[in-house]
Design an enzyme around this catalytic site. Structure first.
Site, PDB file in Angstrom:
ATOM      1  N   GLU A 150       0.832  -1.216   0.000  1.00  0.00           N
ATOM      2  CA  GLU A 150       0.000   0.000   0.000  1.00  0.00           C
ATOM      3  C   GLU A 150       0.864   1.263   0.000  1.00  0.00           C
ATOM      4  OE1 GLU A 150      -3.034   0.332  -0.632  1.00  0.00           O
ATOM      5  OE2 GLU A 150      -3.655  -1.753  -0.529  1.00  0.00           O
ATOM      6  N   TYR A 177      -6.919   6.424   3.672  1.00  0.00           N
ATOM      7  CA  TYR A 177      -7.044   5.399   2.625  1.00  0.00           C
ATOM      8  C   TYR A 177      -6.213   4.154   2.983  1.00  0.00           C
ATOM      9  CZ  TYR A 177      -5.853   2.590  -1.254  1.00  0.00           C
ATOM     10  OH  TYR A 177      -5.631   1.475  -2.004  1.00  0.00           O
ATOM     11  N   ASP A 220      -9.959   5.774  -2.642  1.00  0.00           N
ATOM     12  CA  ASP A 220      -8.922   6.431  -3.445  1.00  0.00           C
ATOM     13  C   ASP A 220      -9.566   6.985  -4.714  1.00  0.00           C
ATOM     14  OD1 ASP A 220      -9.401   4.243  -5.043  1.00  0.00           O
ATOM     15  OD2 ASP A 220      -7.303   3.637  -5.209  1.00  0.00           O
TER      16      ASP A 220
END
Ligand code: SF4
Length: 306
Positions: free
Chosen positions: A37, A117, A135
């Site tokens: 991520e 996020y 996102d």
């Protein structure tokens, strides 16, 4: 119409049949998912894959990363850009190695470099928490699905499956990345088309964002090679590209050896590379793969030395 439960079921079924086989989708290890991520922020999937694989081979768990020197972390990140992500990841790894993994989205957000996020993505994928990760892809899909220009965060949270929140988040992102794309959405192939309020005019959604002003920056740098080693200087410890190594500045004289173009944040750099002389106190490096080099410097070196 819109983000209904049946649309959600179709989306999940579609995702399970069509998802791309990506290395971070083969694991539930929170550390590996966290690394992916961080790398995927502002960076395309194809660019991330080799970095992700090298990073996990070198630092296979959070304790290995916590023990590493920041220069080794930055060197492995070199070329991926946005180096602050690597610094935050390293700093956060030290905390997690000591205190254990956060168990909720809210606690993930307390770590450096982890915003709403990323916290929701990690908490849902690794720990099954029902937290919507919003996102750009998700905003686009939900705005079109509901034909709205309004913020969609609450819609996303209300829509997310409670049984498979991690897959659900990834399904919405995957749809946005591969079907409901920014400029050419493939509505006839979309599993949500029968529920989509925006399918007749998808490009109206979401509301257009103000364009960033791009400024051009002209730089002159020196390439000095001695005994097969390249002269570099270290950037300051704070600010943009903190602590990274780069080619030292040069005074333009005659024709440059090369002109290299590079984009960093909202700047378009035009870098002229000149021959130069060793500077007092300069350091020379042989194996540049082990040096945290700025992407612009790497481009210049590769252009001229291969
Ligand atoms: Fe996007 Fe078209 Fe699917 Fe609607 S039908 S979600 S606009 S791809």
């Amino acid at each position: 119409m819109g983000a209904s439960r049946s649309a959600g079921r179709r989306l999940l079924a579609w995702y399970r049949r069509n998802r791309r086989d990506l290395p971070w989708r083969r694991t539930k290890d929170p550390y590996a998912i966290w690394v992916s991520e961080m790398m995927l922020q502002q960076t395309r999937v194809v660019a991330v894959i080799p970095y992700y694989e090298r990073f996990l081979a070198r630092f296979p768990d959070v304790h290995a990363l916590a023990r590493a020197r920041i220069d080794d972390v930055l060197a492995l990140w070199s070329g991926l850009g946005y180096y602050r992500r690597a610094r935050h990841l390293h700093e956060a790894a030290r905390r997690v190695s000591r205190d254990g993994f956060p168990r909720s989205e809210a606690h993930w957000r307390e770590l450096p470099g982890i915003g709403p996020y990323a916290a929701a993505a990690i908490a849902s994928i690794a720990f099954g928490e029902r937290a919507a990760a919003v996102d750009g892809n998700v905003i686009r899909v939900l705005s079109r699905l509901n034909a709205t220009h309004a913020p969609v965060r609450e819609l996303a949270q209300a829509w997310i499956s409670s049984r498979s929140p991690g897959d659900f988040n990834q399904a919405v992102m995957e749809l946005g990345a591969t079907v409901c794309t920014p400029k050419a959405p493939l509505c006839p192939r979309c599993p949500l088309s029968s529920s989509c309020a925006g399918r007749h005019d998808p490009l109206r959604y979401p509301a257009p964002r103000a364009r960033k002003r791009i400024t051009e920056e002209r730089l002159s740098v020196a390439l000095v090679v001695r005994g097969g080693k390249v002269q570099l200087r270290r950037r300051p410890e704070t600010g943009l590209l903190a602590g990274m190594w780069e080619l030292p500045p040069a005074r333009p004289r005659g024709a440059p050896l090369a002109v290299v173009r590079h984009c960093v944040l909202d700047r378009r750099q035009v870098i002229s590379v000149y021959p130069g002389r060793p500077r007092r106190g300069a350091r020379f490096f042989g194996d540049l793969s082990r040096v945290p080099l700025t992407a612009a410097a790497r481009k210049c070196v590769v252009r001229l030395l291969g």
